[in-house]
Motif scaffolding. Structure first.
Motif, PDB file in Angstrom:
ATOM      1  N   ASN A  38       0.824  -1.216   0.000  1.00 37.62           N
ATOM      2  CA  ASN A  38       0.000   0.000   0.000  1.00 37.62           C
ATOM      3  C   ASN A  38       0.853   1.258   0.000  1.00 37.62           C
ATOM      4  O   ASN A  38       0.516   2.239  -0.671  1.00 37.62           O
ATOM      5  N   ARG A  41       2.105   1.596  -3.607  1.00 42.62           N
ATOM      6  CA  ARG A  41       1.061   1.862  -4.605  1.00 42.62           C
ATOM      7  C   ARG A  41       0.352   3.193  -4.398  1.00 42.62           C
ATOM      8  O   ARG A  41      -0.067   3.828  -5.358  1.00 42.62           O
ATOM      9  N   HIS A  42       0.196   3.615  -3.152  1.00 41.87           N
ATOM     10  CA  HIS A  42      -0.675   4.758  -2.886  1.00 41.87           C
ATOM     11  C   HIS A  42      -0.007   5.935  -2.186  1.00 41.87           C
ATOM     12  O   HIS A  42      -0.630   6.988  -2.064  1.00 41.87           O
ATOM     13  N   ARG A  77     -16.113  -1.404  -4.310  1.00 39.79           N
ATOM     14  CA  ARG A  77     -15.007  -0.647  -4.900  1.00 39.79           C
ATOM     15  C   ARG A  77     -13.774  -1.515  -5.118  1.00 39.79           C
ATOM     16  O   ARG A  77     -12.758  -1.034  -5.596  1.00 39.79           O
ATOM     17  N   ARG A  78     -13.836  -2.796  -4.740  1.00 36.27           N
ATOM     18  CA  ARG A  78     -12.733  -3.730  -4.942  1.00 36.27           C
ATOM     19  C   ARG A  78     -12.960  -4.483  -6.242  1.00 36.27           C
ATOM     20  O   ARG A  78     -14.079  -4.653  -6.681  1.00 36.27           O
ATOM     21  N   GLY A  79     -11.866  -4.938  -6.836  1.00 38.93           N
ATOM     22  CA  GLY A  79     -12.023  -5.688  -8.077  1.00 38.93           C
ATOM     23  C   GLY A  79     -10.708  -6.248  -8.557  1.00 38.93           C
ATOM     24  O   GLY A  79      -9.756  -6.405  -7.788  1.00 38.93           O
ATOM     25  N   SER A  80     -10.637  -6.519  -9.844  1.00 34.18           N
ATOM     26  CA  SER A  80      -9.432  -7.117 -10.415  1.00 34.18           C
ATOM     27  C   SER A  80      -8.229  -6.185 -10.315  1.00 34.18           C
ATOM     28  O   SER A  80      -7.091  -6.629 -10.345  1.00 34.18           O
ATOM     29  N   HIS A  81      -8.461  -4.886 -10.168  1.00 34.99           N
ATOM     30  CA  HIS A  81      -7.386  -3.900 -10.028  1.00 34.99           C
ATOM     31  C   HIS A  81      -6.809  -3.866  -8.611  1.00 34.99           C
ATOM     32  O   HIS A  81      -5.770  -3.292  -8.375  1.00 34.99           O
ATOM     33  N   GLY A  82      -7.504  -4.444  -7.658  1.00 34.30           N
ATOM     34  CA  GLY A  82      -7.028  -4.447  -6.276  1.00 34.30           C
ATOM     35  C   GLY A  82      -8.090  -3.936  -5.336  1.00 34.30           C
ATOM     36  O   GLY A  82      -9.284  -4.002  -5.622  1.00 34.30           O
ATOM     37  N   GLY A  83      -7.640  -3.424  -4.200  1.00 35.04           N
ATOM     38  CA  GLY A  83      -8.552  -2.890  -3.223  1.00 35.04           C
ATOM     39  C   GLY A  83      -8.825  -3.803  -2.047  1.00 35.04           C
ATOM     40  O   GLY A  83      -9.653  -3.488  -1.195  1.00 35.04           O
TER      41      GLY A  83
END
Length: 114
Positions: A38, A41-42, A77-83
């Motif tokens: 994290n 990435r952020h 808000r989570r998905g294949s991109h992450g989260g």
């Protein structure tokens, strides 16, 4: 999860059932990995990671240069991109939170190992 003054305490598993993760050492390693990921990435990268052992709990602290506090994303808000990272941390750590520093923040998580 209950949060007060930047400290979040897991009150049980959230929307995902992680009961199949039973090895506390593996759980602590996953928590550490997620906090560092994290930060990269952020928050512009991890400056330092500390592991603090008190004979019962392992506290993982990761410093970064961002002043923005992280948040657990809602399931939609989570998905294949992450989260999923902080949702895992929230589920696996006894407690986690943040505190500000002059040039950023520290994100920490406490895992019971003994």
């Amino acid at each position: 999860m209950a949060c007060l003054l930047g400290v979040c305490v897991a009150t049980g598993f959230d929307d995902h059932d992680h009961t199949n993760i039973t090895d506390t050492g593996d759980s602590a390693a996953l928590v550490a990995t997620e906090l560092v990921t994290n930060a990269w990435r952020h928050a512009g990268g991890a400056l330092e990671m500390r592991l603090i052992w008190d004979g019962r709990t392992l506290t993982v602290e990761v410093d970064d240069t961002s002043s923005t506090s992280p948040a657990v994303l809602a399931p939609d808000r989570r998905g294949s991109h992450g989260g999923y990272g902080l949702a895992l941390v929230n589920s696996l750590a006894e407690a986690w939170g943040t505190y500000g520093r002059p040039n950023g923040k520290t994100v920490w998580a406490r895992c019971v190992l003994a």
